[in-house]
Design a protein around this motif. Structure first.
Motif, short mmCIF file in Angstrom:
data_model
loop_
_atom_site.label_atom_id
_atom_site.label_comp_id
_atom_site.label_asym_id
_atom_site.label_seq_id
_atom_site.Cartn_x
_atom_site.Cartn_y
_atom_site.Cartn_z
N TRP A 1 -17.50 43.45 14.51
CA TRP A 1 -16.23 42.74 14.39
C TRP A 1 -16.37 41.27 14.75
CZ3 TRP A 1 -14.51 40.61 18.94
CH2 TRP A 1 -14.99 41.19 20.14
N VAL B 1 -5.91 44.84 13.17
CA VAL B 1 -7.27 44.94 12.65
C VAL B 1 -8.28 44.92 13.79
CG1 VAL B 1 -9.01 43.71 11.29
CG2 VAL B 1 -6.67 43.96 10.41
N LEU B 2 -8.14 43.94 14.67
CA LEU B 2 -9.11 43.78 15.75
C LEU B 2 -9.13 44.99 16.68
CD1 LEU B 2 -11.16 41.62 16.28
CD2 LEU B 2 -9.52 40.47 17.76
N HIS C 1 -14.63 37.72 8.98
CA HIS C 1 -14.80 36.98 10.24
C HIS C 1 -16.06 36.12 10.19
CE1 HIS C 1 -12.45 40.44 12.42
NE2 HIS C 1 -11.70 39.77 11.56
N GLY D 1 -9.41 43.07 4.05
CA GLY D 1 -9.46 41.73 4.61
C GLY D 1 -10.27 40.77 3.77
N TYR E 1 -13.32 43.32 6.92
CA TYR E 1 -12.78 42.48 7.99
C TYR E 1 -13.90 41.70 8.69
CZ TYR E 1 -9.25 46.26 7.75
OH TYR E 1 -8.36 47.21 7.35
N TYR F 1 -4.88 39.32 4.05
CA TYR F 1 -5.01 40.77 3.87
C TYR F 1 -4.30 41.23 2.61
CZ TYR F 1 -6.38 40.30 8.73
OH TYR F 1 -7.02 39.90 9.89
N ALA G 1 -13.60 36.77 17.92
CA ALA G 1 -14.14 37.33 16.69
C ALA G 1 -14.79 36.26 15.81
CB ALA G 1 -13.05 38.05 15.90
N PRO H 1 -7.86 36.88 13.60
CA PRO H 1 -7.73 38.24 13.07
C PRO H 1 -6.45 38.90 13.58
CG PRO H 1 -9.94 37.88 13.92
CD PRO H 1 -9.12 36.68 14.32
N HIS H 2 -5.78 39.63 12.70
CA HIS H 2 -4.56 40.31 13.11
C HIS H 2 -4.91 41.32 14.20
CE1 HIS H 2 -0.86 42.54 13.08
NE2 HIS H 2 -0.32 41.57 12.35
N LEU I 1 -7.53 33.90 7.66
CA LEU I 1 -7.75 35.31 7.35
C LEU I 1 -6.51 35.83 6.65
CD1 LEU I 1 -9.24 36.12 10.81
CD2 LEU I 1 -10.50 36.08 8.67
#
Length: 196
Positions: free
Chosen positions: A69, A169-170, A87, A112, A83, A104, A19, A165-166, A102
């Motif tokens: 993404w 989320v991804l 990124h 994000g 998000y 949240y 990402a 990225p968590h 990152l």
């Protein structure tokens, strides 16, 4: 807010992944162009923040149905939700060796943003994009974020600073066919970790 690094290894906050693909030619070219006009890393970080905040519309604001993404796709297609924009900013900052995490917020849905590390301290920044009622600014002297959680409404900041990225989320971003589909599947929270 007291933040907690997910890992003590600062190099994790400079790493590339699928990402945050800061080795991609478009990311490198964009970073080089922004860096050429900056006197130092602070100026570069501000320029990168303003570039992402101001030149890449939040897809909800613009009505763009595409879901991005990967940082390079955000820069190429010029669209993304919070998000994706986080990124892109993380990739631009890491491309110039600025540690970037990152992070949240839970605001009814998960929001994000990023944190940059300067002078041994993390500073959260929100490149979501301004609109009426939202006035986020790059700041190393007090937060100027898009949103402030309301604890009475069950909203909160997540203290963990993630190197990637968590997955929650991804996975949602990758699975979304378009933004309306994404809006129906947005996560509302992250799994808690010990101590958060």
């Amino acid at each position: 807010m007291q933040t907690i690094q997910e890992t003590p290894d600062l190099s994790a906050y400079l790493a590339a992944d699928e990402a945050i693909d800061h080795h991609h030619d478009l990311v490198r070219e964009t970073a080089a162009r922004l860096a050429a006009g900056a006197a130092d890393s602070y100026e570069y970080a501000r320029a990168a923040f303003e570039f992402v905040r101001d030149t890449i519309p939040h897809s909800q604001d613009s009505g763009d149905p595409r879901v991005t993404w990967r940082a390079s796709d955000v820069l190429e297609w010029r669209t993304g939700i919070c998000y994706a924009k986080a990124h892109a900013l993380a990739a631009l900052l890491r491309a110039e060796d600025i540690p970037t995490a990152l992070c949240y917020q839970e605001l009814g849905v998960l929001h994000g943003l990023v944190a940059v590390r300067f002078e041994g301290t993390w500073h959260r920044q929100d490149p979501r994009g301004n609109k009426p009622g939202v006035d986020a600014r790059f700041s190393l002297d007090g937060e100027r974020l898009a949103f402030t959680p309301d604890p009475a409404a069950g909203e909160r900041d997540h203290p963990l600073l993630y190197a990637a990225p968590h997955p929650v989320v991804l996975d949602v971003l990758k699975a979304a066919r378009d933004r309306p589909h994404l809006w129906r599947t947005l996560p509302t929270a992250l799994p808690d970790h010990a101590g958060t």
